[in-house]
Design an enzyme around this catalytic site. Structure first.
Site, PDB file in Angstrom:
ATOM      1  N   GLY A  13     -43.301 -22.707 -39.401  1.00  0.00           N
ATOM      2  CA  GLY A  13     -42.368 -23.090 -38.323  1.00  0.00           C
ATOM      3  C   GLY A  13     -43.110 -23.495 -37.066  1.00  0.00           C
ATOM      4  N   ARG A  38     -40.366 -28.580 -41.136  1.00  0.00           N
ATOM      5  CA  ARG A  38     -39.388 -28.911 -42.180  1.00  0.00           C
ATOM      6  C   ARG A  38     -39.426 -30.370 -42.599  1.00  0.00           C
ATOM      7  NH1 ARG A  38     -33.732 -25.747 -41.770  1.00  0.00           N
ATOM      8  NH2 ARG A  38     -33.962 -25.295 -39.557  1.00  0.00           N
ATOM      9  N   ALA A  85     -41.456 -18.725 -38.873  1.00  0.00           N
ATOM     10  CA  ALA A  85     -40.240 -19.508 -39.153  1.00  0.00           C
ATOM     11  C   ALA A  85     -39.071 -18.609 -39.514  1.00  0.00           C
ATOM     12  CB  ALA A  85     -40.512 -20.493 -40.298  1.00  0.00           C
ATOM     13  N   TYR A 166     -27.817 -11.615 -36.025  1.00  0.00           N
ATOM     14  CA  TYR A 166     -29.236 -11.965 -35.844  1.00  0.00           C
ATOM     15  C   TYR A 166     -30.124 -10.730 -36.057  1.00  0.00           C
ATOM     16  CZ  TYR A 166     -33.660 -13.074 -33.585  1.00  0.00           C
ATOM     17  OH  TYR A 166     -35.001 -13.224 -33.323  1.00  0.00           O
ATOM     18  N   LYS A 170     -33.288  -9.887 -38.889  1.00  0.00           N
ATOM     19  CA  LYS A 170     -34.674  -9.506 -38.589  1.00  0.00           C
ATOM     20  C   LYS A 170     -35.019  -8.157 -39.221  1.00  0.00           C
ATOM     21  CE  LYS A 170     -37.050 -11.876 -36.537  1.00  0.00           C
ATOM     22  NZ  LYS A 170     -37.833 -13.003 -37.080  1.00  0.00           N
ATOM     23  N   PRO A 197     -41.680  -8.356 -30.661  1.00  0.00           N
ATOM     24  CA  PRO A 197     -41.422  -8.666 -29.245  1.00  0.00           C
ATOM     25  C   PRO A 197     -39.926  -8.758 -28.956  1.00  0.00           C
ATOM     26  CG  PRO A 197     -42.012 -10.661 -30.441  1.00  0.00           C
ATOM     27  CD  PRO A 197     -41.997  -9.547 -31.458  1.00  0.00           C
TER      28      PRO A 197
HETATM   29  P1  NDP Z   1     -37.313 -21.533 -32.400  1.00  0.00           P
HETATM   30  O1  NDP Z   1     -35.902 -21.812 -32.711  1.00  0.00           O
HETATM   31  O2  NDP Z   1     -37.947 -22.222 -31.265  1.00  0.00           O
HETATM   32  O3  NDP Z   1     -38.222 -21.769 -33.687  1.00  0.00           O
HETATM   33  C1  NDP Z   1     -37.818 -21.311 -34.926  1.00  0.00           C
HETATM   34  C2  NDP Z   1     -38.691 -21.911 -35.998  1.00  0.00           C
HETATM   35  O4  NDP Z   1     -38.221 -21.466 -37.265  1.00  0.00           O
HETATM   36  C3  NDP Z   1     -38.626 -23.439 -36.020  1.00  0.00           C
HETATM   37  O5  NDP Z   1     -39.819 -23.969 -36.510  1.00  0.00           O
HETATM   38  C4  NDP Z   1     -37.502 -23.685 -36.994  1.00  0.00           C
HETATM   39  O6  NDP Z   1     -37.553 -24.941 -37.649  1.00  0.00           O
HETATM   40  C5  NDP Z   1     -37.764 -22.585 -38.013  1.00  0.00           C
HETATM   41  N1  NDP Z   1     -36.520 -22.307 -38.710  1.00  0.00           N
HETATM   42  C6  NDP Z   1     -35.372 -21.840 -38.174  1.00  0.00           C
HETATM   43  N2  NDP Z   1     -34.433 -21.754 -39.135  1.00  0.00           N
HETATM   44  C7  NDP Z   1     -34.988 -22.201 -40.266  1.00  0.00           C
HETATM   45  C8  NDP Z   1     -34.511 -22.377 -41.591  1.00  0.00           C
HETATM   46  N3  NDP Z   1     -33.262 -22.073 -41.935  1.00  0.00           N
HETATM   47  N4  NDP Z   1     -35.357 -22.882 -42.505  1.00  0.00           N
HETATM   48  C9  NDP Z   1     -36.619 -23.214 -42.161  1.00  0.00           C
HETATM   49  N5  NDP Z   1     -37.129 -23.069 -40.934  1.00  0.00           N
HETATM   50  C10 NDP Z   1     -36.327 -22.567 -39.998  1.00  0.00           C
HETATM   51  O7  NDP Z   1     -37.367 -19.948 -32.210  1.00  0.00           O
HETATM   52  P2  NDP Z   1     -38.450 -19.008 -31.575  1.00  0.00           P
HETATM   53  O8  NDP Z   1     -39.733 -19.695 -31.416  1.00  0.00           O
HETATM   54  O9  NDP Z   1     -37.815 -18.367 -30.425  1.00  0.00           O
HETATM   55  O10 NDP Z   1     -38.590 -17.908 -32.733  1.00  0.00           O
HETATM   56  C11 NDP Z   1     -39.710 -17.864 -33.593  1.00  0.00           C
HETATM   57  C12 NDP Z   1     -39.761 -16.517 -34.248  1.00  0.00           C
HETATM   58  O11 NDP Z   1     -39.882 -15.497 -33.249  1.00  0.00           O
HETATM   59  C13 NDP Z   1     -38.512 -16.166 -35.059  1.00  0.00           C
HETATM   60  O12 NDP Z   1     -38.945 -15.442 -36.185  1.00  0.00           O
HETATM   61  C14 NDP Z   1     -37.735 -15.263 -34.121  1.00  0.00           C
HETATM   62  O13 NDP Z   1     -36.880 -14.389 -34.803  1.00  0.00           O
HETATM   63  C15 NDP Z   1     -38.884 -14.520 -33.454  1.00  0.00           C
HETATM   64  N6  NDP Z   1     -38.553 -13.930 -32.190  1.00  0.00           N
HETATM   65  C16 NDP Z   1     -38.124 -14.732 -31.160  1.00  0.00           C
HETATM   66  C17 NDP Z   1     -37.814 -14.159 -29.948  1.00  0.00           C
HETATM   67  C18 NDP Z   1     -37.384 -14.973 -28.774  1.00  0.00           C
HETATM   68  O14 NDP Z   1     -36.887 -14.404 -27.797  1.00  0.00           O
HETATM   69  N7  NDP Z   1     -37.568 -16.303 -28.798  1.00  0.00           N
HETATM   70  C19 NDP Z   1     -37.867 -12.698 -29.748  1.00  0.00           C
HETATM   71  C20 NDP Z   1     -38.406 -11.983 -30.885  1.00  0.00           C
HETATM   72  C21 NDP Z   1     -38.710 -12.577 -32.053  1.00  0.00           C
HETATM   73  P3  NDP Z   1     -36.608 -26.144 -37.184  1.00  0.00           P
HETATM   74  O15 NDP Z   1     -37.100 -26.572 -35.831  1.00  0.00           O
HETATM   75  O16 NDP Z   1     -36.804 -27.165 -38.223  1.00  0.00           O
HETATM   76  O17 NDP Z   1     -35.209 -25.600 -37.127  1.00  0.00           O
END
Ligand code: NDP
Length: 352
Positions: A13, A38, A85, A166, A170, A197
């Site tokens: 991701g 993707r 991702a 959500y 997780k 985090p």
């Molecule tokens: P983003 O939405 O910016 O990024 C999410 C990433 O995961 C993208 O690359 C997205 O791809 C990919 N993704 C989402 N859904 C799918 C799917 N169904 N199939 C394949 N790929 C998918 O989110 P964040 O950067 O904020 O989050 C990244 C990680 O950090 C996640 O695991 C999230 O749970 C975790 N996290 C985030 C926090 C926050 O506050 N931001 C806090 C704690 C944990 P695409 O762009 O193609 O959709």
């Protein structure tokens, strides 16, 4: 399991908010990075953004992380994996829209690493503080689990709250990873470490050209500075660059090679490869208070300590990984400077 000081890291991701900072951090530390996206269009910005690193940065397309064997090719020849991702939004009707990719993506990448990741030594999974939060007294730590959200989704299904859906995704993904390790530990040459985090805030370097394209957490920060929403709400937060650095340090630190799920469920010594990152309690008014005077100030002085959500205990991340943390002031200032550079916000003095 010994740490890895150089080599190639697979970041799943890679185009996400957090992941792009992870990629930047690994590259700056001298690692090579293979990112997954993707589709090729989602990789365009990354190719441009990391062009100066030459062949140290490569991209592979993994169209569907839930497909069996999706990561079989991507894991080959890498030394470590950072699996970020996973969907993070609060608009799912069916809870499986979140938990499906979260769980199948996590188990899928582990399964691919089991079969084809002969060179892999460490897998870092980006879980979340929402997999930890539970209504106990005192500071939350790495032995806590958000079983309440799982129960809520099990009981109510699509009628469960969006945030619970959500959180459920997780918890199930992270627990699935620990269970996978319990089951397969004798077959694999790698270990797992998990980062937890809370709400991640800070400047964005992924492909965003308008505020409405911001990811869920960064959009909340933008809204706090541009709309008149309630400022007394909040939670716990982490700086996005700190989270990127946490991924790097987790790869570069010697850790116990096998930690059973039972040890993650219950305090059994402190040998748990699960790390709360950041975790300071905040209200949105605290963010406004941390901003320079020329930005929206809300109601300064309106928050007292009883209104502020409790801090999480991040001492393990400091003791084991050597993390230190960026202040709320620095985080807010850097984020506002990013908005300003993009023309999304004007300081009052400049707009007068
Ligand atoms: P983003 O939405 O910016 O990024 C999410 C990433 O995961 C993208 O690359 C997205 O791809 C990919 N993704 C989402 N859904 C799918 C799917 N169904 N199939 C394949 N790929 C998918 O989110 P964040 O950067 O904020 O989050 C990244 C990680 O950090 C996640 O695991 C999230 O749970 C975790 N996290 C985030 C926090 C926050 O506050 N931001 C806090 C704690 C944990 P695409 O762009 O193609 O959709």
């Amino acid at each position: 399991m010994p740490s890895i000081q150089s080599g190639k890291v697979l970041v799943s991701g890679a185009n996400g908010f957090v992941a792009t900072w992870c990629v930047q951090t690994f590259l700056d530390a001298g690692f090579s990075v293979r990112g997954t996206v993707r589709n090729a269009i989602k990789g365009k910005h990354l190719k441009r953004f990391f062009a100066s690193y030459g062949d140290k940065f490569e991209l592979v397309v993994v169209p569907d992380i839930t497909a069996p064997g999706a990561f079989d090719e991507a894991v080959q020849g890498v030394d470590a994996i950072a699996h970020t991702a996973s969907p993070f939004h609060l608009a799912a009707d069916d809870p499986a829209d979140l938990s499906g990719p979260a769980v199948q993506g996590t188990i899928g990448i582990l399964e691919s690493a089991r079969k084809y990741g002969q060179t892999v030594k460490r897998i870092v999974i980006t879980s979340s503080a929402v997999a930890v939060t539970t209504p106990k007294d005192g500071p939350l730590d790495e032995y806590d689990w958000n079983n309440g959200a799982v129960q809520a989704v099990a009981n109510k299904g699509a009628d469960a709250g969006n945030f619970d859906k959500y959180c459920n995704s997780k918890v199930l993904a992270e627990r699935g990873a620990w269970e996978f390790l319990d089951k397969h530990r004798t077959e694999v040459g790698w270990d797992i470490a998990v980062l937890n985090p809370p709400l991640i805030l800070g400047p964005v370097i992924h492909d965003v050209s308008t505020p409405d394209q911001l990811n869920t957490s960064a959009k909340m920060m933008f809204n706090a500075f541009t709309t008149e929403g309630p400022t007394t709400h909040g939670g716990q937060w982490a700086n996005v660059k700190d989270v990127g650095r946490a991924h790097l340090l987790t790869v570069m630190t010697d850790l116990p090679s096998y930690v059973p799920l039972s040890a993650v469920n219950k305090k059994e010594g402190r040998n748990v490869n699960r790390f709360i990152i950041g975790g300071q309690g905040f209200t949105w008014q605290d963010m406004l208070d941390a901003a320079p005077t020329q930005y929206k100030k809300g109601f300064p002085g309106s928050i007292n300590t009883t209104m502020r959500p409790r801090d999480m205990d991040n001492s393990r991340s400091q003791e084991v990984l050597g993390m230190d943390y960026t202040s709320i002031h620095e985080t807010v200032e850097e984020t506002l400077a990013d908005y300003e550079r993009r023309g999304w916000i004007k300081p009052f003095a400049a707009s007068a």
